[in-house]
Design an enzyme around this catalytic site. Structure first.
Site, PDB file in Angstrom:
ATOM      1  N   HIS A  43     -14.552 -11.415  -3.731  1.00 53.47           N
ATOM      2  CA  HIS A  43     -15.535 -11.553  -4.811  1.00 53.47           C
ATOM      3  C   HIS A  43     -16.718 -12.416  -4.375  1.00 53.47           C
ATOM      4  CE1 HIS A  43     -13.285 -10.031  -8.587  1.00 53.47           C
ATOM      5  NE2 HIS A  43     -12.815  -9.440  -7.511  1.00 53.47           N
ATOM      6  N   HIS A 163      -5.199  -3.838  -2.689  1.00 53.71           N
ATOM      7  CA  HIS A 163      -4.422  -4.003  -3.928  1.00 53.71           C
ATOM      8  C   HIS A 163      -2.920  -3.930  -3.672  1.00 53.71           C
ATOM      9  CE1 HIS A 163      -8.027  -2.859  -6.679  1.00 53.71           C
ATOM     10  NE2 HIS A 163      -7.926  -4.164  -6.518  1.00 53.71           N
ATOM     11  N   THR A 164      -2.534  -3.707  -2.402  1.00 54.05           N
ATOM     12  CA  THR A 164      -1.122  -3.860  -2.042  1.00 54.05           C
ATOM     13  C   THR A 164      -0.670  -5.296  -2.334  1.00 54.05           C
ATOM     14  OG1 THR A 164       0.486  -3.627  -0.251  1.00 54.05           O
ATOM     15  CG2 THR A 164      -1.674  -4.430   0.372  1.00 54.05           C
ATOM     16  N   ASN A 182       6.344  -4.753  -3.996  1.00 53.14           N
ATOM     17  CA  ASN A 182       6.348  -6.083  -3.377  1.00 53.14           C
ATOM     18  C   ASN A 182       4.923  -6.611  -3.223  1.00 53.14           C
ATOM     19  OD1 ASN A 182       6.705  -8.445  -1.988  1.00 53.14           O
ATOM     20  ND2 ASN A 182       8.394  -7.644  -0.765  1.00 53.14           N
ATOM     21  N   ILE A 185       3.463  -8.541   0.056  1.00 50.67           N
ATOM     22  CA  ILE A 185       3.498  -7.934   1.389  1.00 50.67           C
ATOM     23  C   ILE A 185       2.290  -7.020   1.545  1.00 50.67           C
ATOM     24  CG2 ILE A 185       4.750  -6.355   2.935  1.00 50.67           C
ATOM     25  CD1 ILE A 185       6.163  -8.993   2.711  1.00 50.67           C
ATOM     26  N   ASP A 187       0.860  -4.001   3.166  1.00 50.40           N
ATOM     27  CA  ASP A 187       1.245  -2.779   3.879  1.00 50.40           C
ATOM     28  C   ASP A 187       0.512  -1.600   3.240  1.00 50.40           C
ATOM     29  OD1 ASP A 187       2.562  -2.339   1.478  1.00 50.40           O
ATOM     30  OD2 ASP A 187       4.566  -2.724   2.277  1.00 50.40           O
TER      31      ASP A 187
END
EC number: 1.11.1.11
Length: 251
Positions: A43, A163-164, A182, A185, A187
């Site tokens: 941001h 956004h993972t 999760n 994490i 990924d």
């Protein structure tokens, strides 16, 4: 890619960057705060306007005026969390410090190692409100917002994969829940989840669904869901570009 000519920084400054990186790893691991730290870095940078050369990753997000922007709800928490570490390294600009923290947040959660070039100078004037993506909007909005920064379709989809990490909070965005099972994490599970449709307890924003509605975005989503290495490679490039918007550009 914009050609870069990075400023020379003193050896003392480079050493402070490395020491600060170690302290950030400790804090982010201990507090499980990688998602909000990454959001702060994004941001801070995502306000850049390629035409007027205003906004961008220059530390202005620490000012209450910018933290009060709707898109930054909750980011005062990240600023407060990071302040004790910043106080240990007065030599570092806030601009460098927040972008370094974003790099560490990705790396410490299992994501790629993003190159970091120091030398950003702090600016005083916060950008106008309304330059960051809005979760309720669609494809055209994403292209407008990221295009204004100077980023392309591939960057949009790769950065969406960030956004993972993390979740939405009703009191900050009006939405509630995590994107993946999760949320600490890093990924490629974000892409797998949006392709597999809505699931009980997991979140999909209008801007997430927009990636599936567009014939140019969708192939990237499918590629990243199938190939985490490809996602990490493109994410690294996109994050680096975002973190250096308006910084060290060759004229």
């Amino acid at each position: 890619m914009v050609k870069k000519s990075y400023p020379e920084v003193k050896e003392e400054y480079k050493k402070a960057v490395q020491r600060c990186k170690r302290k950030l790893r400790g804090l982010i691991a201990e507090k499980h705060c990688a998602p909000i730290v990454l959001r702060l870095a994004w941001h801070s940078a995502g306000t850049f306007d390629v035409k007027t050369k205003t906004g961008g990753p220059f530390g202005t997000i620490r000012h209450p005026q910018e933290l009060a922007h709707d898109a930054n709800n909750g980011l005062d928490i990240a600023v407060r969390l990071l302040d004790p570490i910043k106080e240990l390294f007065p030599i570092l600009s806030y601009a460098d410090f927040y972008q370094l923290a974003g790099v560490v947040a990705v790396e410490i959660t299992g994501g790629p190692e993003i190159p970091f070039h120091p030398g950003r100078l702090d600016k005083v004037e916060p950008p106008p409100e309304g330059r960051l993506p809005q979760a309720t909007k669609g494809v055209d909005h994403l292209r407008d917002v990221f295009g204004r920064m100077g980023l392309n379709d591939k960057d949009i989809v790769a950065l969406s994969g960030g956004h993972t990490l993390g979740r939405c909070h009703k009191e900050r965005s009006g939405f509630e829940g995590a994107w993946t099972p999760n949320p600490l994490i890093f990924d490629n599970s974000y892409f797998k989840e949006i392709l597999s449709g809505e699931k009980e307890g997991l979140l999909q924003l209008p801007t997430d669904k927009a990636l599936l509605d567009d014939p140019l975005f969708l192939p990237f989503v499918e590629k990243y869901a199938a190939d985490e290495d490809a996602f990490f490679e493109d994410y690294t490039e996109a994050h680096l570009k975002l973190s250096e918007l308006g910084f060290a550009d060759k004229e």
